[in-house]
Scaffold this motif. Structure first.
Motif, PDB file in Angstrom:
ATOM      1  N   LEU A 122       0.799  -1.216   0.000  1.00 25.08           N
ATOM      2  CA  LEU A 122       0.000   0.000   0.000  1.00 25.08           C
ATOM      3  C   LEU A 122       0.837   1.274   0.000  1.00 25.08           C
ATOM      4  CD1 LEU A 122      -2.739  -0.980   2.614  1.00 25.08           C
ATOM      5  CD2 LEU A 122      -2.975  -0.915   0.122  1.00 25.08           C
ATOM      6  N   ASN A 123       1.985   1.250   0.685  1.00 21.62           N
ATOM      7  CA  ASN A 123       2.644   2.505   1.037  1.00 21.62           C
ATOM      8  C   ASN A 123       4.067   2.677   0.537  1.00 21.62           C
ATOM      9  OD1 ASN A 123       0.323   3.125   2.619  1.00 21.62           O
ATOM     10  ND2 ASN A 123       1.137   1.901   4.296  1.00 21.62           N
ATOM     11  N   TYR A 124       4.721   1.630   0.075  1.00 25.25           N
ATOM     12  CA  TYR A 124       6.125   1.759  -0.323  1.00 25.25           C
ATOM     13  C   TYR A 124       6.217   2.218  -1.771  1.00 25.25           C
ATOM     14  CZ  TYR A 124       8.741   0.076   3.711  1.00 25.25           C
ATOM     15  OH  TYR A 124       9.351  -0.024   4.932  1.00 25.25           O
ATOM     16  N   LYS A 125       6.552   3.492  -1.957  1.00 24.18           N
ATOM     17  CA  LYS A 125       6.535   4.022  -3.315  1.00 24.18           C
ATOM     18  C   LYS A 125       7.642   3.419  -4.170  1.00 24.18           C
ATOM     19  CE  LYS A 125       9.218   8.284  -2.626  1.00 24.18           C
ATOM     20  NZ  LYS A 125       9.177   9.745  -2.826  1.00 24.18           N
ATOM     21  N   GLY A 126       8.741   2.958  -3.564  1.00 24.72           N
ATOM     22  CA  GLY A 126       9.767   2.269  -4.339  1.00 24.72           C
ATOM     23  C   GLY A 126       9.233   0.976  -4.923  1.00 24.72           C
ATOM     24  N   PHE A 127       8.482   0.226  -4.113  1.00 20.54           N
ATOM     25  CA  PHE A 127       7.849  -0.996  -4.595  1.00 20.54           C
ATOM     26  C   PHE A 127       6.827  -0.681  -5.685  1.00 20.54           C
ATOM     27  CE2 PHE A 127       4.058  -3.684  -4.347  1.00 20.54           C
ATOM     28  CZ  PHE A 127       4.587  -4.913  -4.704  1.00 20.54           C
ATOM     29  N   LEU A 128       5.986   0.306  -5.450  1.00 16.03           N
ATOM     30  CA  LEU A 128       4.939   0.643  -6.414  1.00 16.03           C
ATOM     31  C   LEU A 128       5.533   1.167  -7.719  1.00 16.03           C
ATOM     32  CD1 LEU A 128       2.445   2.317  -3.926  1.00 16.03           C
ATOM     33  CD2 LEU A 128       2.244   0.053  -4.964  1.00 16.03           C
ATOM     34  N   ILE A 155       4.674   7.768 -13.510  1.00 18.48           N
ATOM     35  CA  ILE A 155       5.445   7.164 -12.416  1.00 18.48           C
ATOM     36  C   ILE A 155       6.400   8.191 -11.830  1.00 18.48           C
ATOM     37  CG2 ILE A 155       7.159   5.396 -11.837  1.00 18.48           C
ATOM     38  CD1 ILE A 155       5.907   3.731 -14.185  1.00 18.48           C
ATOM     39  N   SER A 156       7.079   8.932 -12.696  1.00 17.35           N
ATOM     40  CA  SER A 156       8.009   9.957 -12.232  1.00 17.35           C
ATOM     41  C   SER A 156       7.286  11.065 -11.472  1.00 17.35           C
ATOM     42  CB  SER A 156       8.766  10.539 -13.431  1.00 17.35           C
ATOM     43  OG  SER A 156       9.685  11.522 -13.027  1.00 17.35           O
ATOM     44  N   ASP A 157       6.140  11.497 -11.985  1.00 13.82           N
ATOM     45  CA  ASP A 157       5.363  12.558 -11.331  1.00 13.82           C
ATOM     46  C   ASP A 157       4.883  12.124  -9.947  1.00 13.82           C
ATOM     47  OD1 ASP A 157       5.652  14.169 -13.541  1.00 13.82           O
ATOM     48  OD2 ASP A 157       3.640  13.804 -14.334  1.00 13.82           O
ATOM     49  N   VAL A 158       4.348  10.911  -9.863  1.00 18.38           N
ATOM     50  CA  VAL A 158       3.673  10.470  -8.637  1.00 18.38           C
ATOM     51  C   VAL A 158       4.652   9.967  -7.589  1.00 18.38           C
ATOM     52  CG1 VAL A 158       2.046   8.765  -7.700  1.00 18.38           C
ATOM     53  CG2 VAL A 158       1.530   9.949  -9.843  1.00 18.38           C
ATOM     54  N   PHE A 159       5.652   9.182  -8.009  1.00 13.51           N
ATOM     55  CA  PHE A 159       6.542   8.524  -7.054  1.00 13.51           C
ATOM     56  C   PHE A 159       7.928   9.160  -6.955  1.00 13.51           C
ATOM     57  CE2 PHE A 159       3.806   4.856  -8.553  1.00 13.51           C
ATOM     58  CZ  PHE A 159       3.014   4.835  -7.417  1.00 13.51           C
ATOM     59  N   ALA A 160       8.236  10.149  -7.809  1.00 21.29           N
ATOM     60  CA  ALA A 160       9.567  10.774  -7.840  1.00 21.29           C
ATOM     61  C   ALA A 160      10.661   9.743  -8.098  1.00 21.29           C
ATOM     62  CB  ALA A 160       9.842  11.541  -6.545  1.00 21.29           C
ATOM     63  N   VAL A 161      10.339   8.775  -8.933  1.00 16.57           N
ATOM     64  CA  VAL A 161      11.276   7.733  -9.363  1.00 16.57           C
ATOM     65  C   VAL A 161      11.249   7.713 -10.884  1.00 16.57           C
ATOM     66  CG1 VAL A 161      11.786   5.262  -9.337  1.00 16.57           C
ATOM     67  CG2 VAL A 161      10.884   6.367  -7.284  1.00 16.57           C
ATOM     68  N   ASP A 162      12.416   7.881 -11.513  1.00 14.16           N
ATOM     69  CA  ASP A 162      12.488   8.033 -12.968  1.00 14.16           C
ATOM     70  C   ASP A 162      13.242   6.846 -13.568  1.00 14.16           C
ATOM     71  OD1 ASP A 162      12.895   8.784 -15.604  1.00 14.16           O
ATOM     72  OD2 ASP A 162      13.251  10.887 -15.123  1.00 14.16           O
ATOM     73  N   ILE A 163      12.497   5.857 -14.056  1.00 13.57           N
ATOM     74  CA  ILE A 163      13.093   4.661 -14.666  1.00 13.57           C
ATOM     75  C   ILE A 163      12.625   4.595 -16.117  1.00 13.57           C
ATOM     76  CG2 ILE A 163      13.437   2.176 -14.503  1.00 13.57           C
ATOM     77  CD1 ILE A 163      12.368   2.287 -11.644  1.00 13.57           C
ATOM     78  N   PHE A 175      13.908  -0.856  -3.678  1.00 15.65           N
ATOM     79  CA  PHE A 175      14.206   0.569  -3.799  1.00 15.65           C
ATOM     80  C   PHE A 175      13.830   1.194  -2.467  1.00 15.65           C
ATOM     81  CE2 PHE A 175      13.440  -0.175  -8.478  1.00 15.65           C
ATOM     82  CZ  PHE A 175      14.741   0.077  -8.879  1.00 15.65           C
ATOM     83  N   ASP A 176      14.807   1.375  -1.594  1.00 15.02           N
ATOM     84  CA  ASP A 176      14.550   1.814  -0.224  1.00 15.02           C
ATOM     85  C   ASP A 176      14.423   3.336  -0.193  1.00 15.02           C
ATOM     86  OD1 ASP A 176      14.206   1.790   2.455  1.00 15.02           O
ATOM     87  OD2 ASP A 176      16.163   0.977   2.972  1.00 15.02           O
ATOM     88  N   HIS A 177      13.298   3.826   0.266  1.00 13.70           N
ATOM     89  CA  HIS A 177      12.911   5.251   0.254  1.00 13.70           C
ATOM     90  C   HIS A 177      12.618   5.715  -1.178  1.00 13.70           C
ATOM     91  CE1 HIS A 177      13.839   5.559   4.488  1.00 13.70           C
ATOM     92  NE2 HIS A 177      15.039   5.053   4.249  1.00 13.70           N
ATOM     93  N   ALA A 178      13.542   5.485  -2.090  1.00 13.57           N
ATOM     94  CA  ALA A 178      13.309   5.582  -3.542  1.00 13.57           C
ATOM     95  C   ALA A 178      13.290   6.994  -4.125  1.00 13.57           C
ATOM     96  CB  ALA A 178      12.011   4.856  -3.939  1.00 13.57           C
TER      97      ALA A 178
END
Length: 294
Positions: A122-128, A155-163, A175-178
Motif C-alpha cells: 500500500l505505502n512503499y513508493k519504491g515498490f509501487l 510514475i516519475s510525477d507520482v513517485f519521484a522515481v524516474d526509470i 528501492f529503499d525510500h526511492a
C-alpha cells in the motif's frame, strides 16, 4: 499463530517452478489479506480503504492493479483504463507476478521499517514504482512505446522515481525510500539488489547506444551514489553512499568515494563476505577504508 502474529517467511522451496511460484504468490496474498483484516479491526478509520484496496479483491494481481490505477490516474488518464491495463499485463505474465512477490519479500525481510507485506503493497513508493515500471517495460517490448512513455511520466510525477521503460530490472529488488532514483534507458539491474534514494544509473553525455550501467546480482548501492556510463558493477558488490563510479567494480568488492576507489586497493581489494544487496550492510568497510573519527 499465537497472539495473532503473522508469518514473514513461506515454506522454503529448493528449486522454484511455475507451480511453486503460484503457491508462493498464494501464500503471500493470504498474508496480505490477514494483515489487512487485522489492521481494519484495529483501526476502523482505514477499514473502507483496506476493503476497497485489498479485501474486496480475489488476487494479488487485482489488488495491485486497482491500487496502481488509483495512484497513477489523472483527469485524462482514467483509473479504470489503468486498472484494465495493469491487470491484463500482470495476470498474463507469471514471471512478472513472481517478481512482484520477490519484491514484496525483499522489502519485508531487508527493511526493518517494513512492518508487513500489506504496508509495502500500500505505502512503499519504491515498490509501487518498480511494479509500474515492470508494466511499462512490458509495453515497451510490445512496441506500445507512446503508452509506455506516458506511464513512465506518471510514475516519475507520482513517485519521484524516474526509470526509463526500456531499462531491465530483475526480481527481489528493494528501492529503499526511492525518492530521486534515476535509471537510464540501457541500464540493467540483476536479481536481489538493494538501491537507496537519490541513486543515479546514468549516461556520460548525449551519445546514444548502450550507455548505462550494468548492475549484477546481489548488489547494494548506497544513498546518493552515482554510476555513470556503460560500466559493470559485479555480482555481490557494494557502492558506498555518495560515491561516484566511472569504471567497472569487480564482483564482491566495495567501492567508496568521489571518484570511487576499491576498499583494500586496486591490486588486492577486500572481498565482501556476504551478499550486500540482501544483508544491507552499509558501513562494515569503514575501518579498512578510513581512519576518520568524530
Amino acid at each position: 499463530m499465537p497472539g495473532g502474529e503473522i508469518s514473514v517467511t513461506p515454506p522454503s522451496v529448493a528449486h522454484p517452478t511455475a507451480e511453486t511460484n503460484e503457491n508462493d504468490e498464494a501464500w503471500v496474498w493470504g498474508q496480505i489479506k490477514a494483515e489487512a483484516r487485522r489492521d481494519a479491526d484495529s483501526e476502523p478509520a482505514l477499514a473502507s480503504y483496506l476493503y476497497s484496496t485489498i479485501l474486496s479483491h480475489s488476487s494479488l494481481a487485482r489488488s495491485l492493479s486497482f491500487h496502481l490505477g488509483n495512484k497513477l490516474c489523472s483527469s485524462t488518464l482514467l483509473s479504470t483504463l489503468l486498472y484494465d491495463l495493469f491487470l491484463n499485463i500482470i495476470s498474463s505474465d507469471s514471471s512478472l507476478r513472481a517478481a512482484v512477490v520477490a519484491d514484496l519479500r525483499a522489502a519485508r525481510v531487508r527493511d526493518p521499517a517494513c512492518v508487513s507485506f500489506s504496508h509495502c503493497l500500500l505505502n512503499y513508493k519504491g515498490f509501487l514504482a518498480c511494479q509500474s515500471h515492470r508494466v511499462a517495460h512490458k509495453l515497451w517490448n510490445q512496441d506500445r512505446r507512446p503508452l509506455a512513455l506516458a506511464l513512465h511520466s506518471r510514475i516519475s510525477d507520482v513517485f519521484a522515481v524516474d526509470i526509463h521503460p526500456a531499462a531491465r530490472i530483475g526480481k527481489g529488488i528493494l528501492f529503499d525510500h526511492a525518492t530521486g532514483v534515476v535509471i537510464g534507458e540501457t541500464a540493467v539491474i540483476g536479481d536481489n539488489c538493494s538501491i537507496l534514494h537519490h541513486v543515479t544509473l546514468g549516461g556520460t553525455g548525449k551519445a546514444g547506444g548502450d550507455r548505462h550501467p550494468k548492475v549484477g546480482d546481489g548488489v547494494l548501492i548506497g544513498a546518493g551514489a552515482t554510476v555513470l556510463g556503460n560500466v559493470r558493477i559485479g555480482d555481490g558488490a557494494k557502492i558506498g553512499a555518495g560515491s561516484v563510479v566511472l569504471i567497472d567494480v569487480p564482483a564482491r568488492t566495495t567501492a567508496v568515494g568521489n571518484p570511487a576507489r576499491l576498499v583494500g586497493g586496486k591490486e588486492k581489494p577486500s572481498q565482501n563476505a556476504d551478499v550486500p544487496g540482501e544483508s544491507m550492510d552499509h558501513t562494515s568497510f569503514i575501518s579498512e577504508w578510513s581512519d576518520y573519527i568524530i
